[in-house]
Design a protein around this motif. Structure first.
Motif, PDB file in Angstrom:
ATOM      1  N   ARG A 166       0.831  -1.200   0.000  1.00  0.00           N
ATOM      2  CA  ARG A 166       0.000   0.000   0.000  1.00  0.00           C
ATOM      3  C   ARG A 166       0.870   1.256   0.000  1.00  0.00           C
ATOM      4  O   ARG A 166       0.689   2.163  -0.808  1.00  0.00           O
ATOM      5  CB  ARG A 166      -0.915   0.019   1.230  1.00  0.00           C
ATOM      6  CG  ARG A 166      -1.843   1.212   1.260  1.00  0.00           C
ATOM      7  CD  ARG A 166      -2.416   1.456   2.631  1.00  0.00           C
ATOM      8  NE  ARG A 166      -1.382   1.769   3.624  1.00  0.00           N
ATOM      9  CZ  ARG A 166      -0.677   2.895   3.636  1.00  0.00           C
ATOM     10  NH1 ARG A 166      -0.883   3.805   2.721  1.00  0.00           N
ATOM     11  NH2 ARG A 166       0.244   3.102   4.550  1.00  0.00           N
ATOM     12  N   ASP A 239       2.903   9.127   4.283  1.00  0.00           N
ATOM     13  CA  ASP A 239       2.111   7.929   4.032  1.00  0.00           C
ATOM     14  C   ASP A 239       2.974   6.725   3.694  1.00  0.00           C
ATOM     15  O   ASP A 239       2.549   5.594   3.871  1.00  0.00           O
ATOM     16  CB  ASP A 239       1.138   8.181   2.873  1.00  0.00           C
ATOM     17  CG  ASP A 239      -0.100   8.915   3.350  1.00  0.00           C
ATOM     18  OD1 ASP A 239      -0.177   9.187   4.552  1.00  0.00           O
ATOM     19  OD2 ASP A 239      -0.968   9.216   2.518  1.00  0.00           O
ATOM     20  N   ALA A 298      -0.257  16.785  15.171  1.00  0.00           N
ATOM     21  CA  ALA A 298      -1.524  16.051  15.184  1.00  0.00           C
ATOM     22  C   ALA A 298      -1.328  14.548  15.256  1.00  0.00           C
ATOM     23  O   ALA A 298      -2.288  13.828  15.480  1.00  0.00           O
ATOM     24  CB  ALA A 298      -2.332  16.395  13.936  1.00  0.00           C
ATOM     25  N   GLN A 299      -0.097  14.063  15.061  1.00  0.00           N
ATOM     26  CA  GLN A 299       0.080  12.617  14.907  1.00  0.00           C
ATOM     27  C   GLN A 299       0.100  11.889  16.240  1.00  0.00           C
ATOM     28  O   GLN A 299       0.500  12.435  17.260  1.00  0.00           O
ATOM     29  CB  GLN A 299       1.382  12.310  14.163  1.00  0.00           C
ATOM     30  CG  GLN A 299       1.391  12.808  12.757  1.00  0.00           C
ATOM     31  CD  GLN A 299       0.200  12.342  11.963  1.00  0.00           C
ATOM     32  OE1 GLN A 299      -0.158  11.181  11.993  1.00  0.00           O
ATOM     33  NE2 GLN A 299      -0.438  13.263  11.263  1.00  0.00           N
ATOM     34  N   ASN A 300      -0.310  10.648  16.159  1.00  0.00           N
ATOM     35  CA  ASN A 300      -0.333   9.800  17.340  1.00  0.00           C
ATOM     36  C   ASN A 300       0.614   8.620  17.214  1.00  0.00           C
ATOM     37  O   ASN A 300       0.767   7.833  18.126  1.00  0.00           O
ATOM     38  CB  ASN A 300      -1.752   9.276  17.557  1.00  0.00           C
ATOM     39  CG  ASN A 300      -2.138   9.371  19.006  1.00  0.00           C
ATOM     40  OD1 ASN A 300      -1.266   9.610  19.845  1.00  0.00           O
ATOM     41  ND2 ASN A 300      -3.394   9.189  19.308  1.00  0.00           N
ATOM     42  N   ASP A 301       1.200   8.506  16.032  1.00  0.00           N
ATOM     43  CA  ASP A 301       2.120   7.408  15.769  1.00  0.00           C
ATOM     44  C   ASP A 301       3.499   8.025  15.655  1.00  0.00           C
ATOM     45  O   ASP A 301       3.700   8.973  14.890  1.00  0.00           O
ATOM     46  CB  ASP A 301       1.710   6.727  14.457  1.00  0.00           C
ATOM     47  CG  ASP A 301       2.637   5.587  14.090  1.00  0.00           C
ATOM     48  OD1 ASP A 301       2.176   4.440  14.096  1.00  0.00           O
ATOM     49  OD2 ASP A 301       3.816   5.847  13.790  1.00  0.00           O
ATOM     50  N   ARG A 304       5.160   8.370  12.203  1.00  0.00           N
ATOM     51  CA  ARG A 304       4.563   9.422  11.372  1.00  0.00           C
ATOM     52  C   ARG A 304       4.902  10.799  11.913  1.00  0.00           C
ATOM     53  O   ARG A 304       5.110  11.736  11.154  1.00  0.00           O
ATOM     54  CB  ARG A 304       3.052   9.228  11.299  1.00  0.00           C
ATOM     55  CG  ARG A 304       2.657   8.104  10.389  1.00  0.00           C
ATOM     56  CD  ARG A 304       1.170   7.915  10.408  1.00  0.00           C
ATOM     57  NE  ARG A 304       0.462   9.095   9.963  1.00  0.00           N
ATOM     58  CZ  ARG A 304       0.086   9.292   8.700  1.00  0.00           C
ATOM     59  NH1 ARG A 304       0.341   8.401   7.794  1.00  0.00           N
ATOM     60  NH2 ARG A 304      -0.561  10.380   8.363  1.00  0.00           N
TER      61      ARG A 304
END
Lengths: 543, 177
Positions: A166, A239, A298-301, A304
């Motif tokens: 992906r 991504d 804003a990221q939670n990972d 990323r």
């Protein structure tokens, strides 16, 4: 070959050595140990060659005509200060990441990742990176890009799991579009000027229609901008990067975007020094910095999050390039060097955190400071370095950029100075958030009990130490980048190094010498006179 | 002065190829993207032919007078570009096939983490109590939730059965408008 350029035989080695080793590693695909030995020896040699070039290029650019075909007919490789510096940093970082991945392969010891493919591909990647840094030819730059991109496609989709396919789909398609744009730009450059040699382009581009030249400049900027991941062309990066194996992501984050930045620096300073795109670049830099860091917040990972900070800090380098002053360029080059090491270190450490904590989600990580104190230190140092806390190298780079921006004095430059300070603060906020959630919260009950392999920790620690070393050696390094910026501004030195007397006629060295012996007087002395010689372009027309 | 006036036919061919290529690249199916990339690259290769100026004789010393030769350099560059495109085509084909092996289709998928961020934003919106008539974010978040739950990455080689393949075909059929 004259005695003055006796070191120029070293110039192609950073490209040739990894390519030959890649072939050898592919032949020895049955033995992972032999492949590892080959890779380590090759990259160590490349590092040694790069350091030698770094020292030698300080005296003046080293030029090698590939196959003894003189420029501008042949392709030439040029190691000037900027190229040698980029080459050295990339060689050091690739070596560190290689050791990390070797340790990881030994620790995992499973057949899930096809290691037989990893080593040859990784070596091709380093050859491609070296080729882009060294080339003095626009089309060869494209070939270098393709080498590293094709290798990166394979590395990103290693193993072919669902998530990687992906991510790979997005990455491959976007990269191919950028390559198509780059090829189009090369075709149009050739149509407009009749050459793709960078040195020859420096005096042919000012002769063509300014509108056409500006269009060419913008086309090249779009192609390189996609690779460098600047606003609005960065959406592919967060991504695609986080799904790759940790060492792969680390080397991508450290090098691939910086290759794009290098190409922007090279073309902006050498081919288009009139600075017509500078205002545009400033807006791009501002948007890249602010949008990128807001994405990170804003990221939670954590993977990323770090990917978004990568995008954001590309803006700093574009800021320095857009200022187009010697101080701005010097700071930008310093920032590139700093950012390669710090971003690679961060991704390596995040890979260790994923291993130790069992996840990259900040919701599921916790208590790592108690579970793995050394890991906490390894994360803390590059994180603070990225945010620009003194006395680390990120601080030096940011101060240099802010000084250059203030010296510029324009309204937009001041806006960028403000933007860079805000971005720096938000970077601090983002990494502190990650620190709080991953290292300070109570550890989750289901935290895996794993020991981190010593080799991986050692490799990550050495890259972190390299980042700290940049701050320790900050003075000499900054001096070097200032000289590199000077030599970028002084285009004549580059042009005369590539096209010295006589060679610019497009004849090989032997022919020129014969001509001299025959007493021929049409050996061209001045660059401008080359135009009359027709360069590479025979007469067209129907037979 | 070199005659650089390009052939109008070549320019039109390049433009048509590039336009069709860009249209196809914007599709969601990887196979169509692949065809788009091939057409786009070939369009750019034609641009190189235009860049070489008027066509002449074969650029071989002895076969053609130097004045009547074609420019060989763009042709060399086009050859390189063609080879690279060929390799890329093979790689994209392999990826499309792998995607079909894993998921039963070759559509470019949304990023899960993007969906999760959207989900969180929707949750915050609900907490704030703003009544949105077209609750698109919430719907998206619901979908994202389904996706996240339903798509733990498969470990092995999941080969779609005949039913799966049939479903793909019907989905493709529905896509053709």
């Amino acid at each position: 070959m004259t005695p003055t350029d006796d070191l120029s035989w070293l110039v192609p080695l950073p490209v040739v050595l990894p390519l030959a080793a890649a072939g050898l590693a592919l032949v020895l695909w049955r033995s992972a140990r032999a492949q590892g030995v080959i890779s380590v020896i090759t990259l160590t040699l490349v590092l040694a060659v790069s350091v030698t070039l770094l020292v030698a290029a300080d005296a003046g650019p080293l030029v090698l005509d590939v196959g003894s075909w003189a420029a501008p007919v042949g392709i030439d490789l040029v190691a000037d200060r900027l190229s040698a510096l980029m080459l050295t940093v990339s060689a050091a970082v690739t070596l560190g990441v290689l050791v990390y991945s070797l340790a990881q392969g030994v620790a995992d010891d499973n057949a899930e990742t096809p290691v037989a493919i990893f080593h040859p591909t990784y070596l091709v990647l380093t050859a491609g990176v070296a080729n882009t840094f060294l080339t003095g030819d626009l089309f060869n730059l494209f070939v270098g890009f393709e080498m590293l991109l094709v290798a990166s496609y394979v590395l990103l989709t290693l193993g072919g799991t669902g998530a990687r396919i992906r991510a790979g789909t997005i990455y491959v398609v976007v990269s191919m579009i950028s390559s198509v744009i780059f090829v189009l730009a090369i075709g149009l450059v050739y149509a407009a000027t009749g050459t793709v040699n960078l040195a020859q382009l420096t005096y042919r581009l000012p002769e063509i229609d300014p509108g056409v030249a500006f269009a060419l400049q913008l086309l090249l900027l779009v192609a390189f901008g996609i690779k460098a991941a600047v606003f609005p062309l960065f959406a592919w990066l967060p991504d695609s990067y986080p799904t790759a194996p940790a060492p792969v992501t680390a080397v991508f984050a450290g090098l691939l975007t910086k290759v794009g930045v290098y190409a922007i620096i090279r073309t902006q300073t050498l081919l288009f020094p009139d600075g017509r795109a500078d205002t545009l670049l400033m807006w791009v830099a501002l948007a890249t910095m602010v949008v990128g860091i807001l994405g990170a917040v804003a990221q939670n990972d954590i993977k990323r999050l770090v990917s978004f900070t990568l995008v954001s800090h590309i803006g700093y380098m574009v800021f320095g390039i857009a200022l187009a002053s010697p101080a701005g360029l010097a700071a930008a080059i310093f920032y590139v060097v700093h950012h390669i090491t710090v971003q690679t270190a961060l991704f390596l450490v995040v890979g260790l955190m994923e291993r130790r904590g069992g996840s990259t989600s900040l919701e599921r990580l916790g208590g790592l400071a108690r579970l793995a104190p050394l890991l906490a230190v390894l994360f803390f140092v590059p994180a603070m370095n990225l945010a620009g806390i003194p006395p680390l190298s990120g601080f030096l780079g940011k101060v240099g950029l802010v000084q250059a921006g203030v010296a510029d004095g324009g309204a937009l430059a001041w806006a960028l100075v403000g933007g860079s300070v805000v971005t720096s603060l938000l970077t601090l906020y983002a990494v502190v958030k990650a620190w709080n959630k991953a290292f300070w919260q109570p550890a989750p009950d289901d935290a895996p009990r794993v020991r981190l392999p010593r080799g991986m920790v050692g490799a990550a620690a050495s890259v972190v130490a390299l980042g700290v070393g940049l701050a320790v050696a900050g003075g000499p390094l900054y001096g070097y980048t200032e000289r590199a910026a000077e030599s970028l501004r002084d285009r004549d030195a580059y042009v005369t190094a590539v096209l010295p007397d006589g060679r610019g006629t497009g004849r090989s060295a032997e022919v020129t010498e014969e001509a001299r012996e025959d007493g021929e007087t049409d050996v061209v002395e001045e660059g401008a006179d080359l135009e009359g010689d027709g360069g590479t372009r025979p007469e067209g027309g129907d037979p | 002065m070199i005659d650089t006036s390009p052939s109008l036919a070549l320019v039109l061919v390049a433009a048509a190829l590039a336009a069709v290529g860009i249209y196809l690249v914007l599709e969601r199916s990887l196979t169509r993207v692949l065809i788009g990339v091939i057409l786009l690259s070939n369009g750019i290769n034609v641009v190189f032919l235009v860049a070489g100026g008027r066509a002449g004789g074969a650029p071989i010393v002895g076969a053609t007078e130097p004045e009547a030769m074609s420019d060989p350099l763009p042709q060399a560059m086009v050859l390189t570009a063609i080879v690279i495109t060929l390799g890329m085509t093979a790689f994209l084909l392999a990826m499309a096939y792998r995607s079909w092996q894993l998921h039963g289709h070759d559509e470019v998928q949304d990023d899960l983490e993007d969906r999760r961020v959207a989900q969180r934003a929707a949750a915050h919106e609900a907490a704030l109590g703003t009544e949105d008539e077209d609750s698109t974010l919430e719907q998206e978040a619901q979908e994202a939730h389904d996706d996240v739950v339903g798509s733990t990455p498969p470990e092995g080689h999941v080969r779609p059965d005949a039913g799966g393949a049939g479903r793909v075909e019907s989905a493709e059929g529905g896509d053709v408008r």
